[in-house]
Motif scaffolding. Structure first.
Motif, PDB file in Angstrom:
ATOM      1  N   LYS A  43     -27.244   6.797   0.641  1.00 17.43           N
ATOM      2  CA  LYS A  43     -27.688   6.999   1.265  1.00 17.43           C
ATOM      3  C   LYS A  43     -26.671   6.642   2.417  1.00 17.43           C
ATOM      4  O   LYS A  43     -27.242   5.307   3.323  1.00 17.43           O
ATOM      5  CB  LYS A  43     -28.839   7.015   1.513  1.00 17.43           C
ATOM      6  CG  LYS A  43     -29.844   7.859   0.780  1.00 17.43           C
ATOM      7  CD  LYS A  43     -31.262   7.428   1.037  1.00 17.43           C
ATOM      8  CE  LYS A  43     -32.271   7.859   1.127  1.00 17.43           C
ATOM      9  NZ  LYS A  43     -33.100   7.859   0.477  1.00 17.43           N
ATOM     10  N   GLY A  44     -25.859   6.136   2.292  1.00 16.21           N
ATOM     11  CA  GLY A  44     -23.932   5.479   2.783  1.00 16.21           C
ATOM     12  C   GLY A  44     -24.448   4.478   3.223  1.00 16.21           C
ATOM     13  O   GLY A  44     -23.625   3.911   3.669  1.00 16.21           O
ATOM     14  N   ALA A  45     -24.864   3.600   1.756  1.00 17.06           N
ATOM     15  CA  ALA A  45     -24.858   2.033   1.415  1.00 17.06           C
ATOM     16  C   ALA A  45     -23.635   1.232   1.154  1.00 17.06           C
ATOM     17  O   ALA A  45     -22.764   2.032  -0.149  1.00 17.06           O
ATOM     18  CB  ALA A  45     -26.635   1.482   0.789  1.00 17.06           C
ATOM     19  N   TYR A  46     -22.923   0.434   1.642  1.00 17.72           N
ATOM     20  CA  TYR A  46     -21.679  -0.223   0.656  1.00 17.72           C
ATOM     21  C   TYR A  46     -22.164  -0.761  -0.796  1.00 17.72           C
ATOM     22  O   TYR A  46     -23.765  -0.786  -1.262  1.00 17.72           O
ATOM     23  CB  TYR A  46     -21.346  -1.257   1.032  1.00 17.72           C
ATOM     24  CG  TYR A  46     -20.962  -1.465   2.694  1.00 17.72           C
ATOM     25  CD1 TYR A  46     -19.672  -0.613   2.398  1.00 17.72           C
ATOM     26  CD2 TYR A  46     -21.267  -1.465   3.254  1.00 17.72           C
ATOM     27  CE1 TYR A  46     -18.948  -0.958   3.755  1.00 17.72           C
ATOM     28  CE2 TYR A  46     -20.914  -1.544   4.636  1.00 17.72           C
ATOM     29  CZ  TYR A  46     -19.833  -0.732   5.066  1.00 17.72           C
ATOM     30  OH  TYR A  46     -18.732  -0.415   6.147  1.00 17.72           O
ATOM     31  N   ILE A  47     -21.237  -0.314  -1.907  1.00 18.58           N
ATOM     32  CA  ILE A  47     -21.322  -0.304  -3.302  1.00 18.58           C
ATOM     33  C   ILE A  47     -21.331  -1.591  -3.229  1.00 18.58           C
ATOM     34  O   ILE A  47     -19.384  -1.365  -3.236  1.00 18.58           O
ATOM     35  CB  ILE A  47     -21.764   1.180  -3.896  1.00 18.58           C
ATOM     36  CG1 ILE A  47     -22.773   1.820  -3.344  1.00 18.58           C
ATOM     37  CG2 ILE A  47     -21.671   0.396  -5.511  1.00 18.58           C
ATOM     38  CD1 ILE A  47     -21.827   3.172  -4.430  1.00 18.58           C
ATOM     39  N   SER A  48     -21.589  -3.046  -3.890  1.00 17.23           N
ATOM     40  CA  SER A  48     -21.040  -4.212  -4.089  1.00 17.23           C
ATOM     41  C   SER A  48     -21.365  -4.106  -4.919  1.00 17.23           C
ATOM     42  O   SER A  48     -22.274  -4.447  -6.536  1.00 17.23           O
ATOM     43  CB  SER A  48     -21.455  -5.216  -3.421  1.00 17.23           C
ATOM     44  OG  SER A  48     -20.713  -6.130  -3.529  1.00 17.23           O
ATOM     45  N   PRO A  49     -20.180  -5.723  -6.235  1.00 18.58           N
ATOM     46  CA  PRO A  49     -19.939  -5.571  -7.148  1.00 18.58           C
ATOM     47  C   PRO A  49     -21.285  -7.293  -7.043  1.00 18.58           C
ATOM     48  O   PRO A  49     -21.195  -7.023  -5.540  1.00 18.58           O
ATOM     49  CB  PRO A  49     -18.895  -6.021  -7.925  1.00 18.58           C
ATOM     50  CG  PRO A  49     -18.352  -6.312  -6.637  1.00 18.58           C
ATOM     51  CD  PRO A  49     -17.806  -5.249  -5.888  1.00 18.58           C
ATOM     52  N   THR A  50     -22.146  -7.250  -7.874  1.00 15.90           N
ATOM     53  CA  THR A  50     -22.881  -8.443  -7.411  1.00 15.90           C
ATOM     54  C   THR A  50     -22.535  -9.621  -7.957  1.00 15.90           C
ATOM     55  O   THR A  50     -20.631  -9.647  -7.980  1.00 15.90           O
ATOM     56  CB  THR A  50     -24.137  -8.479  -9.325  1.00 15.90           C
ATOM     57  OG1 THR A  50     -23.627  -8.386 -10.012  1.00 15.90           O
ATOM     58  CG2 THR A  50     -25.147  -7.338  -8.647  1.00 15.90           C
ATOM     59  N   PHE A  51     -22.918 -10.836  -7.569  1.00 14.79           N
ATOM     60  CA  PHE A  51     -22.452 -11.912  -7.623  1.00 14.79           C
ATOM     61  C   PHE A  51     -21.713 -12.533  -8.722  1.00 14.79           C
ATOM     62  O   PHE A  51     -23.434 -12.638  -9.851  1.00 14.79           O
ATOM     63  CB  PHE A  51     -23.396 -12.301  -6.685  1.00 14.79           C
ATOM     64  CG  PHE A  51     -23.142 -11.795  -4.876  1.00 14.79           C
ATOM     65  CD1 PHE A  51     -22.284 -10.760  -4.672  1.00 14.79           C
ATOM     66  CD2 PHE A  51     -24.235 -11.871  -4.048  1.00 14.79           C
ATOM     67  CE1 PHE A  51     -21.787 -10.818  -3.222  1.00 14.79           C
ATOM     68  CE2 PHE A  51     -23.888 -11.024  -3.197  1.00 14.79           C
ATOM     69  CZ  PHE A  51     -22.995 -10.539  -2.649  1.00 14.79           C
ATOM     70  N   ILE A  52     -21.425 -13.764  -8.241  1.00 13.50           N
ATOM     71  CA  ILE A  52     -21.531 -15.030 -10.014  1.00 13.50           C
ATOM     72  C   ILE A  52     -21.774 -16.458  -9.391  1.00 13.50           C
ATOM     73  O   ILE A  52     -21.051 -16.772  -8.422  1.00 13.50           O
ATOM     74  CB  ILE A  52     -20.528 -14.599 -10.829  1.00 13.50           C
ATOM     75  CG1 ILE A  52     -20.241 -12.778 -11.434  1.00 13.50           C
ATOM     76  CG2 ILE A  52     -20.302 -16.165 -11.775  1.00 13.50           C
ATOM     77  CD1 ILE A  52     -18.856 -13.307 -11.713  1.00 13.50           C
ATOM     78  N   ASP A  53     -22.554 -17.144  -9.980  1.00 14.06           N
ATOM     79  CA  ASP A  53     -22.708 -18.756  -9.537  1.00 14.06           C
ATOM     80  C   ASP A  53     -21.303 -18.752  -9.974  1.00 14.06           C
ATOM     81  O   ASP A  53     -21.934 -19.657 -11.135  1.00 14.06           O
ATOM     82  CB  ASP A  53     -24.143 -19.036  -9.337  1.00 14.06           C
ATOM     83  CG  ASP A  53     -24.616 -20.367  -8.837  1.00 14.06           C
ATOM     84  OD1 ASP A  53     -23.477 -21.025  -8.485  1.00 14.06           O
ATOM     85  OD2 ASP A  53     -25.197 -20.657  -8.057  1.00 14.06           O
ATOM     86  N   GLY A  54     -20.457 -19.789  -9.768  1.00 14.91           N
ATOM     87  CA  GLY A  54     -19.977 -20.508 -10.701  1.00 14.91           C
ATOM     88  C   GLY A  54     -20.040 -21.811 -11.039  1.00 14.91           C
ATOM     89  O   GLY A  54     -19.444 -22.371 -12.171  1.00 14.91           O
ATOM     90  N   HIS A  55     -21.547 -22.318 -10.852  1.00 14.44           N
ATOM     91  CA  HIS A  55     -21.813 -24.039 -11.698  1.00 14.44           C
ATOM     92  C   HIS A  55     -23.115 -24.186 -10.688  1.00 14.44           C
ATOM     93  O   HIS A  55     -23.031 -23.884  -9.557  1.00 14.44           O
ATOM     94  CB  HIS A  55     -20.525 -25.226 -10.966  1.00 14.44           C
ATOM     95  CG  HIS A  55     -21.030 -26.063 -11.590  1.00 14.44           C
ATOM     96  ND1 HIS A  55     -20.705 -26.793 -12.898  1.00 14.44           N
ATOM     97  CD2 HIS A  55     -21.217 -27.431 -10.445  1.00 14.44           C
ATOM     98  CE1 HIS A  55     -21.422 -27.777 -13.035  1.00 14.44           C
ATOM     99  NE2 HIS A  55     -21.369 -28.248 -11.729  1.00 14.44           N
TER     100      HIS A  55
END
Length: 576
Positions: free
Chosen positions: A62-74
């Motif tokens: 529905k028009g949303a942005y498709i982003s990769p999920t996030f990673i917490d580096g530490h």
């Protein structure tokens, strides 16, 4: 491999329908920092195509942005005061689906068996938890903790328990000196091709050079733009930290350029549960970076692709063929509110809530539920004898875990230090709590504005003894004895009355209650803090917990006394 690859290729080349196709979305391309419209096709939890596809199941973005999920580096899960299963329920709806977790805190209480528990508790969750083996347990030889992790233990955790890498190397004098025990730990990682995390707090250029030679390629302890630039110039990734006590993003962002941004990653390190619930995790870091002027696509790249490459997570961090189908729907890039979260092609969260069940918790070993062992306090054990009125004082600075080394006039009566509310000079006490050794360190702290009473916690980095700050000895004693009876916890006390508390029976660090219940208790503690006069807009408990950490400048207190981090030695409280 062959049948799986054959199936994926058939879907990629459109000879078969993909398992899942996301349509009508705008892909965030973290490789080129652009956006474009296309279908995202998924088979076996892997993205197999970008373009126009048909799927056995189709989703309308529905028009949303498709982003990769996030990673917490530490991150230290224990700082959220819940075990991995509950932690996942908090951060996954925020779009964080991978974390590099260092169970350093619980390792200091329970050693290798505690780390093995964390590894087991981290399996089969919608959150991919990569465990980094604690490298410095104990952190130093200047305090008493509950256990030791040897090079042999580290090798076991790599070989038998599947640990991902070696966590923050904070014993920098051992690295500098080429200490044999430290070299054995580094060697255990080197021999197995494991990554090694840094902890280069306050290091000069020679120190950073030594870390680079030792194979340490990232650091989350830069607190100024100059420090961050020094690390980048030496080939390190800079993990820009934004936690509860340490908030470094604003100070570090001035060094960010299109040329060096690919070497910058986000981390939370230590963030309290209430802040995770109200603000978010890495999603909060991305929002803050955007607010401070970073291009939204670049901020998302830092939170995804950069982190994946830093930690050699080759199938994570992007919306592209061959990458894990873990992605988010975002409606507004400026506000960055995560609407839906998918992990390996499965919808797991929507509008801030989990929509799948998380498995039952792994039962911790019994010894981790009985970890607070303290020798009974003698009558005058909290007296701080003063031979003069001039003292070394720990100066707290909100927003950072670095302290100032102050020398100030203090109030003295009958040869003993007396806390001064007017001068904001309070008594700080650290008591050993692992083996009932009877060690108690006493110092003076400035910058935690309490008007009366005391605050206490069995969370005290990194050895996790009992730490208490208060305006009078009655409150201090009662506070400490209360958390001992609880077998771990935090509390706000006024005289002989407990105003609010949170029981932390798991290693004295974590609750066994659902995170919602823990969050309510934390809000009760916030209200109680106001009752004893605390008016700051920062969290004094997390600040308190770092006042016992003798590897972060400048002045700290351990169970064996006041510690000068620059000199790396104990000093007398009295300035002679």
């Amino acid at each position: 491999m062959k049948p799986m690859l054959k199936r994926r290729l058939a879907a990629a080349t459109k000879r078969e329908k993909a398992d899942l196709v996301v349509k009508n979305g705008t892909i965030i391309d973290v490789f080129t920092l652009t956006t474009y419209q296309a279908d995202v096709a998924v088979t076996d939890g892997i993205i197999i195509g970008i373009g126009h596809y048909e799927g056995k199941k189709e989703i309308d973005a529905k028009g949303a942005y498709i982003s990769p999920t996030f990673i917490d580096g530490h991150v230290h899960i224990e700082s959220a005061m819940v075990p991995p299963e509950e932690f996942a329920k908090i951060v996954v709806p925020r779009g964080v689906t991978t974390i590099m977790a260092d169970p350093h805190e619980i390792a200091n209480v329970g050693g290798i068996k505690a780390v093995q528990y964390m590894i087991e508790a981290s399996k089969d969750l919608p959150l991919d938890i990569q465990i980094m083996v604690p490298s410095c347990v104990p952190a130093t030889n200047f305090e008493h903790n509950g256990a030791e992790l040897t090079a042999e233990d580290i090798a076991t955790l790599f070989d038998e328990n599947g640990a991902y890498g070696l966590a923050e190397v904070m014993d920098y004098p051992a690295v500098f000196a080429g200490d044999d025990r430290m070299l054995e730990k580094l060697g255990a990682a080197w021999e197995r091709g494991k990554l090694i995390d840094g902890h280069a707090a306050g290091l000069d250029e020679v120190g950073l050079n030594a870390y680079g030679v030792a194979g340490i390629k990232n650091d989350h302890e830069a607190v100024t733009a100059e420090e961050a630039l020094d690390r980048l110039r030496r080939g390190m990734y800079v993990l820009m930290r934004e936690g509860t006590a340490a908030k470094d993003i604003e100070a570090l962002l001035p060094i960010l350029t299109p040329q060096n941004a690919r070497r910058c990653v986000f981390s939370t390190d230590d963030k309290h549960l209430d802040d995770l619930v109200s603000e978010g995790s890495i999603d909060a870091s991305v929002r803050k970076a955007i607010k401070l002027g970073v291009d939204p696509l670049q901020a998302i790249q830092m939170a995804s692709l950069n982190a994946a490459e830093c930690f050699e997570l080759k199938e994570k961090g992007a919306i592209a063929p061959g990458y894990e189908a873990s992605f988010l729907f975002i409606r507004d890039l400026e506000q960055l509110e995560v609407e839906e979260v998918y992990v390996k092609g499965q919808a797991v969260a929507k509008n801030g809530e989990m929509i799948i069940s998380v498995r039952e918790p792994v039962a911790p070993p019994d010894f981790l539920l009985e970890s607070v062992l303290v020798k009974p306090f003698e009558e005058h054990i909290f007296d701080l004898k003063m031979e003069s009125t001039k003292a070394h004082v720990i100066g707290v600075k909100p927003g950072t875990i670095v302290t100032d080394h102050l020398i100030e006039e203090v109030k003295v009566e009958n040869g003993l230090f007396v806390p001064s509310i007017e001068n904001n000079q309070l008594k700080l006490v650290v008591a050993e709590r692992h083996k009932a050794l009877g060690h108690v360190g006493i110092g003076i702290v400035k910058g935690i504005p309490l008007k009366n009473g005391a605050i206490v916690a069995t969370v005290a980095h990194d050895s996790h003894n009992i730490v208490t700050c208060g305006t009078d000895d009655v409150s201090i004693r009662f506070a400490m004895e209360h958390v001992i009876k609880q077998n771990g916890g935090i509390a706000v006390v006024q005289g002989n009355n407990v105003l609010a508390d949170l029981s932390l029976p798991l290693a004295g660090l974590m609750s066994l209650a659902p995170f919602e219940e823990v969050n309510r208790s934390l809000h009760d503690l916030e209200r109680a803090l106001k009752e004893i006069g605390f008016e700051g807009d920062w969290n004094p408990f997390l600040t308190l917990s770092f006042l016992a950490l003798p590897v972060i400048p400048s002045l700290k207190l351990t169970d064996t006394g006041l510690f000068d981090v620059e000199a790396f030695a104990h000093i007398n409280v009295v300035q002679k």
